[in-house]
Enzyme design. Structure first.
Site, PDB file in Angstrom:
ATOM      1  N   ASP A 110      -5.152   2.459  10.761  1.00  0.00           N
ATOM      2  CA  ASP A 110      -6.522   2.356  10.881  1.00  0.00           C
ATOM      3  C   ASP A 110      -6.858   1.953  12.286  1.00  0.00           C
ATOM      4  O   ASP A 110      -7.158   2.739  13.295  1.00  0.00           O
ATOM      5  CB  ASP A 110      -7.251   1.408  10.020  1.00  0.00           C
ATOM      6  CG  ASP A 110      -8.498   1.214   9.710  1.00  0.00           C
ATOM      7  OD1 ASP A 110      -9.437   2.202   9.826  1.00  0.00           O
ATOM      8  OD2 ASP A 110      -9.189  -0.117   9.668  1.00  0.00           O
ATOM      9  N   ARG A 157      -5.136   0.489  -7.086  1.00  0.00           N
ATOM     10  CA  ARG A 157      -3.914   1.079  -6.316  1.00  0.00           C
ATOM     11  C   ARG A 157      -3.285   2.066  -7.378  1.00  0.00           C
ATOM     12  O   ARG A 157      -2.482   2.970  -6.923  1.00  0.00           O
ATOM     13  CB  ARG A 157      -2.958  -0.049  -6.273  1.00  0.00           C
ATOM     14  CG  ARG A 157      -3.037  -0.958  -5.289  1.00  0.00           C
ATOM     15  CD  ARG A 157      -1.865  -1.888  -4.835  1.00  0.00           C
ATOM     16  NE  ARG A 157      -2.138  -3.035  -4.240  1.00  0.00           N
ATOM     17  CZ  ARG A 157      -2.322  -3.066  -2.643  1.00  0.00           C
ATOM     18  NH1 ARG A 157      -2.131  -2.054  -2.138  1.00  0.00           N
ATOM     19  NH2 ARG A 157      -2.530  -4.294  -2.460  1.00  0.00           N
ATOM     20  N   ASP A 163       0.947   3.114   4.845  1.00  0.00           N
ATOM     21  CA  ASP A 163      -0.128   3.891   3.936  1.00  0.00           C
ATOM     22  C   ASP A 163      -1.196   4.590   4.856  1.00  0.00           C
ATOM     23  O   ASP A 163      -1.595   5.580   4.571  1.00  0.00           O
ATOM     24  CB  ASP A 163      -0.766   2.861   2.842  1.00  0.00           C
ATOM     25  CG  ASP A 163      -1.289   1.672   3.469  1.00  0.00           C
ATOM     26  OD1 ASP A 163      -1.128   1.414   4.755  1.00  0.00           O
ATOM     27  OD2 ASP A 163      -1.822   0.892   2.832  1.00  0.00           O
ATOM     28  N   PHE A 201     -13.917   4.153   3.669  1.00  0.00           N
ATOM     29  CA  PHE A 201     -12.913   3.361   3.012  1.00  0.00           C
ATOM     30  C   PHE A 201     -12.445   3.903   1.849  1.00  0.00           C
ATOM     31  O   PHE A 201     -13.048   4.604   0.990  1.00  0.00           O
ATOM     32  CB  PHE A 201     -13.410   1.965   2.539  1.00  0.00           C
ATOM     33  CG  PHE A 201     -12.333   0.906   2.377  1.00  0.00           C
ATOM     34  CD1 PHE A 201     -11.823   0.288   3.579  1.00  0.00           C
ATOM     35  CD2 PHE A 201     -11.775   0.517   1.161  1.00  0.00           C
ATOM     36  CE1 PHE A 201     -10.672  -0.687   3.345  1.00  0.00           C
ATOM     37  CE2 PHE A 201     -10.819  -0.193   1.103  1.00  0.00           C
ATOM     38  CZ  PHE A 201     -10.141  -0.891   2.156  1.00  0.00           C
ATOM     39  N   GLY A 206       0.747  -1.145   0.029  1.00  0.00           N
ATOM     40  CA  GLY A 206      -0.092  -0.044   0.078  1.00  0.00           C
ATOM     41  C   GLY A 206       0.833   1.191   0.045  1.00  0.00           C
ATOM     42  O   GLY A 206       0.468   2.141  -0.301  1.00  0.00           O
TER      43      GLY A 206
HETATM   44  P1  IMP Z   1      -4.803  -1.479  10.789  1.00  0.00           P
HETATM   45  O1  IMP Z   1      -4.055  -2.675  11.397  1.00  0.00           O
HETATM   46  O2  IMP Z   1      -6.373  -1.759  11.327  1.00  0.00           O
HETATM   47  O3  IMP Z   1      -4.391   0.173  11.214  1.00  0.00           O
HETATM   48  O4  IMP Z   1      -4.785  -1.567   9.375  1.00  0.00           O
HETATM   49  C1  IMP Z   1      -3.929  -0.744   8.438  1.00  0.00           C
HETATM   50  C2  IMP Z   1      -3.914  -1.576   7.197  1.00  0.00           C
HETATM   51  O5  IMP Z   1      -5.273  -1.978   6.731  1.00  0.00           O
HETATM   52  C3  IMP Z   1      -3.357  -0.356   6.335  1.00  0.00           C
HETATM   53  O6  IMP Z   1      -2.083  -0.729   6.194  1.00  0.00           O
HETATM   54  C4  IMP Z   1      -4.227  -0.881   4.790  1.00  0.00           C
HETATM   55  O7  IMP Z   1      -3.813  -2.159   4.372  1.00  0.00           O
HETATM   56  C5  IMP Z   1      -5.373  -1.455   5.345  1.00  0.00           C
HETATM   57  N1  IMP Z   1      -6.613  -0.122   5.253  1.00  0.00           N
HETATM   58  C6  IMP Z   1      -7.163   0.304   6.296  1.00  0.00           C
HETATM   59  N2  IMP Z   1      -7.882   1.265   5.952  1.00  0.00           N
HETATM   60  C7  IMP Z   1      -8.048   1.289   4.661  1.00  0.00           C
HETATM   61  C8  IMP Z   1      -8.914   2.127   3.366  1.00  0.00           C
HETATM   62  O8  IMP Z   1      -9.558   2.930   3.961  1.00  0.00           O
HETATM   63  N3  IMP Z   1      -8.262   1.902   2.305  1.00  0.00           N
HETATM   64  C9  IMP Z   1      -7.495   0.670   2.027  1.00  0.00           C
HETATM   65  N4  IMP Z   1      -6.766   0.062   2.920  1.00  0.00           N
HETATM   66  C10 IMP Z   1      -7.050  -0.027   4.032  1.00  0.00           C
HETATM   67 MG    MG Z   2      -1.299  -1.778   4.138  1.00  0.00          MG
END
Ligand code: IMP
Ligand code: MG
Length: 179
Positions: free
Chosen positions: A103, A165, A100, A152, A44
Protein backbone atom coordinates in the site's frame (compact mmCIF):
# COMPACT_ATOMS: atom_id res chain seq x y z
CA UNK A 1 -19.87 -10.67 9.41
CA UNK A 2 -22.60 -8.75 7.68
CA UNK A 3 -23.19 -9.23 3.96
CA UNK A 4 -23.96 -5.56 3.51
CA UNK A 5 -20.41 -4.76 4.69
CA UNK A 6 -19.22 -5.87 1.27
CA UNK A 7 -19.59 -3.45 -1.60
CA UNK A 8 -18.62 -5.81 -4.41
CA UNK A 9 -16.39 -8.71 -5.40
CA UNK A 10 -13.20 -7.34 -6.94
CA UNK A 11 -11.32 -10.56 -7.73
CA UNK A 12 -13.01 -13.95 -7.96
CA UNK A 13 -11.52 -17.14 -6.61
CA UNK A 14 -10.96 -18.41 -10.15
CA UNK A 15 -9.05 -15.25 -11.07
CA UNK A 16 -6.95 -15.58 -7.92
CA UNK A 17 -6.15 -19.23 -8.65
CA UNK A 18 -5.13 -18.49 -12.25
CA UNK A 19 -2.81 -15.68 -11.25
CA UNK A 20 -1.27 -17.58 -8.32
CA UNK A 21 -0.47 -20.50 -10.64
CA UNK A 22 1.21 -18.12 -13.11
CA UNK A 23 3.36 -16.59 -10.39
CA UNK A 24 4.30 -20.01 -9.02
CA UNK A 25 5.39 -21.10 -12.49
CA UNK A 26 7.46 -17.94 -12.92
CA UNK A 27 9.17 -18.44 -9.55
CA UNK A 28 9.88 -22.09 -10.43
CA UNK A 29 11.57 -20.99 -13.66
CA UNK A 30 13.50 -18.13 -12.05
CA UNK A 31 14.99 -20.32 -9.29
CA UNK A 32 15.71 -23.46 -11.35
CA UNK A 33 18.37 -25.54 -9.59
CA UNK A 34 18.29 -23.35 -6.48
CA UNK A 35 16.83 -23.75 -3.03
CA UNK A 36 14.45 -21.21 -1.62
CA UNK A 37 13.20 -20.09 1.78
CA UNK A 38 9.64 -18.83 1.36
CA UNK A 39 8.59 -16.43 4.12
CA UNK A 40 4.93 -15.95 5.00
CA UNK A 41 4.26 -12.56 6.52
CA UNK A 42 1.46 -13.29 8.95
CA UNK A 43 -1.36 -12.94 9.02
CA UNK A 44 -2.65 -11.39 5.80
CA UNK A 45 -0.69 -13.52 3.38
CA UNK A 46 -1.65 -16.97 4.71
CA UNK A 47 -4.03 -17.87 1.87
CA UNK A 48 -1.77 -16.56 -0.86
CA UNK A 49 1.22 -18.28 0.75
CA UNK A 50 -0.54 -21.63 1.14
CA UNK A 51 -1.71 -21.60 -2.48
CA UNK A 52 1.51 -20.20 -3.92
CA UNK A 53 3.91 -22.72 -2.36
CA UNK A 54 1.90 -25.54 -3.90
CA UNK A 55 2.52 -23.97 -7.32
CA UNK A 56 6.29 -23.77 -6.78
CA UNK A 57 8.06 -26.86 -8.05
CA UNK A 58 11.38 -26.47 -6.23
CA UNK A 59 13.06 -27.61 -3.01
CA UNK A 60 11.68 -25.03 -0.61
CA UNK A 61 11.66 -24.37 3.11
CA UNK A 62 8.91 -22.33 4.67
CA UNK A 63 9.12 -19.90 7.54
CA UNK A 64 6.92 -17.32 9.20
CA UNK A 65 7.17 -13.81 10.51
CA UNK A 66 4.73 -11.63 12.40
CA UNK A 67 5.06 -7.89 11.96
CA UNK A 68 3.12 -5.20 13.58
CA UNK A 69 2.80 -1.76 12.24
CA UNK A 70 1.08 0.97 14.16
CA UNK A 71 -1.46 3.10 12.42
CA UNK A 72 -5.17 3.71 12.28
CA UNK A 73 -7.72 1.24 10.96
CA UNK A 74 -6.92 1.55 7.26
CA UNK A 75 -3.44 3.11 7.22
CA UNK A 76 0.05 1.99 8.22
CA UNK A 77 2.40 4.27 10.11
CA UNK A 78 5.54 2.69 8.76
CA UNK A 79 6.83 2.01 12.25
CA UNK A 80 7.25 -1.71 11.74
CA UNK A 81 8.08 -4.00 14.64
CA UNK A 82 9.00 -7.69 14.37
CA UNK A 83 6.66 -9.45 16.79
CA UNK A 84 7.72 -12.96 15.84
CA UNK A 85 10.91 -13.63 13.95
CA UNK A 86 11.94 -16.35 11.50
CA UNK A 87 12.98 -19.68 12.96
CA UNK A 88 15.73 -20.22 10.38
CA UNK A 89 18.96 -18.41 9.59
CA UNK A 90 18.70 -16.94 6.08
CA UNK A 91 22.37 -16.07 5.65
CA UNK A 92 23.48 -17.26 2.22
CA UNK A 93 19.97 -18.42 1.30
CA UNK A 94 17.59 -17.37 -1.47
CA UNK A 95 14.66 -15.76 0.30
CA UNK A 96 11.22 -14.97 -1.07
CA UNK A 97 8.99 -12.74 1.06
CA UNK A 98 5.28 -13.36 0.51
CA UNK A 99 3.08 -10.37 1.32
CA UNK A 100 -0.62 -9.74 0.96
CA UNK A 101 -0.62 -6.16 -0.25
CA UNK A 102 1.73 -3.25 -0.82
CA UNK A 103 0.00 0.00 0.00
CA UNK A 104 2.17 2.93 1.18
CA UNK A 105 5.15 0.61 0.72
CA UNK A 106 6.45 1.27 4.24
CA UNK A 107 6.02 -2.26 5.61
CA UNK A 108 7.78 -4.00 2.75
CA UNK A 109 10.55 -1.42 2.59
CA UNK A 110 11.32 -1.91 6.27
CA UNK A 111 11.06 -5.69 6.07
CA UNK A 112 13.47 -5.74 3.14
CA UNK A 113 15.97 -3.72 5.19
CA UNK A 114 15.60 -6.01 8.22
CA UNK A 115 16.15 -9.19 6.20
CA UNK A 116 18.92 -7.76 4.01
CA UNK A 117 21.00 -7.13 7.14
CA UNK A 118 21.13 -10.91 7.58
CA UNK A 119 23.00 -11.30 4.29
CA UNK A 120 20.79 -13.63 2.29
CA UNK A 121 22.09 -14.78 -1.10
CA UNK A 122 19.09 -13.10 -2.70
CA UNK A 123 15.93 -11.44 -1.44
CA UNK A 124 12.81 -11.21 -3.57
CA UNK A 125 9.27 -10.08 -2.86
CA UNK A 126 6.00 -11.59 -4.04
CA UNK A 127 2.87 -9.62 -3.28
CA UNK A 128 -0.63 -10.69 -4.10
CA UNK A 129 -1.93 -7.15 -4.45
CA UNK A 130 -0.48 -3.75 -5.16
CA UNK A 131 -2.09 -0.33 -4.80
CA UNK A 132 0.43 1.76 -6.79
CA UNK A 133 -1.47 5.02 -6.41
CA UNK A 134 -1.06 4.86 -2.61
CA UNK A 135 2.72 4.63 -2.62
CA UNK A 136 4.57 6.93 -0.19
CA UNK A 137 8.02 5.34 -0.34
CA UNK A 138 9.73 3.77 -3.30
CA UNK A 139 9.75 -0.03 -3.28
CA UNK A 140 10.10 -2.57 -6.01
CA UNK A 141 8.46 -5.97 -5.95
CA UNK A 142 9.51 -8.95 -8.02
CA UNK A 143 6.18 -10.74 -8.41
CA UNK A 144 2.82 -9.01 -8.25
CA UNK A 145 -0.53 -10.74 -8.45
CA UNK A 146 -2.71 -7.80 -9.35
CA UNK A 147 -2.68 -4.05 -9.19
CA UNK A 148 -5.87 -2.67 -7.73
CA UNK A 149 -7.39 0.79 -7.33
CA UNK A 150 -7.34 2.76 -4.09
CA UNK A 151 -10.12 0.93 -2.29
CA UNK A 152 -9.98 -1.03 0.94
CA UNK A 153 -10.21 -4.74 0.22
CA UNK A 154 -10.84 -7.78 2.42
CA UNK A 155 -10.99 -11.53 2.01
CA UNK A 156 -8.54 -14.28 0.99
CA UNK A 157 -6.48 -13.50 4.09
CA UNK A 158 -6.94 -9.73 4.12
CA UNK A 159 -8.76 -8.24 7.05
CA UNK A 160 -10.45 -5.21 8.41
CA UNK A 161 -10.09 -5.21 12.21
CA UNK A 162 -9.29 -8.97 12.00
CA UNK A 163 -12.53 -9.83 10.20
CA UNK A 164 -13.31 -11.19 6.72
CA UNK A 165 -10.03 -13.11 6.31
CA UNK A 166 -11.89 -16.34 5.53
CA UNK A 167 -13.76 -15.07 2.49
CA UNK A 168 -12.82 -16.87 -0.72
CA UNK A 169 -12.90 -13.80 -2.94
CA UNK A 170 -11.18 -10.44 -2.63
CA UNK A 171 -13.89 -7.87 -2.04
CA UNK A 172 -14.16 -4.12 -1.67
CA UNK A 173 -15.27 -3.26 1.85
CA UNK A 174 -18.10 -0.79 2.09
CA UNK A 175 -16.65 2.52 3.34
CA UNK A 176 -19.55 2.76 5.78
CA UNK A 177 -17.81 0.05 7.83
CA UNK A 178 -14.78 2.22 8.66
CA UNK A 179 -16.18 5.73 8.31
P1 IMP B 1 1.90 -0.45 3.77
O1 IMP B 1 2.99 -0.49 4.78
O2 IMP B 1 1.16 0.86 3.78
O3 IMP B 1 2.37 -0.83 2.38
O4 IMP B 1 0.80 -1.45 4.26
C1 IMP B 1 0.78 -2.76 4.00
C2 IMP B 1 -0.13 -3.46 4.97
O5 IMP B 1 -1.33 -2.71 5.23
C3 IMP B 1 -0.59 -4.77 4.38
O6 IMP B 1 0.30 -5.82 4.72
C4 IMP B 1 -1.96 -4.94 4.99
O7 IMP B 1 -1.86 -5.58 6.24
C5 IMP B 1 -2.46 -3.54 5.20
N1 IMP B 1 -3.36 -3.10 4.10
C6 IMP B 1 -3.15 -2.13 3.20
N2 IMP B 1 -4.18 -2.00 2.35
C7 IMP B 1 -5.08 -2.92 2.75
C8 IMP B 1 -6.39 -3.30 2.25
O8 IMP B 1 -6.94 -2.75 1.27
N3 IMP B 1 -7.00 -4.30 2.92
C9 IMP B 1 -6.45 -4.94 3.99
N4 IMP B 1 -5.24 -4.64 4.47
C10 IMP B 1 -4.56 -3.64 3.85
MG1 MG C 1 -0.30 -7.30 6.35
Amino acid sequence: MNKSDIERVLITKEEIATRVAEIGKQITEDFQGEELVVVCVLRGSIMFFADLIREINLAIQIDFMVLSSYGDSTNTSGHVVVKQDLACDIKGKNVLIVEDIVDSGRTIKRLREILNEREPKSLKIATLLDKPTRREVEVSTDYTGMSIPDEFVVGYGLDYAQHYRNMKEICVLSPKVYN
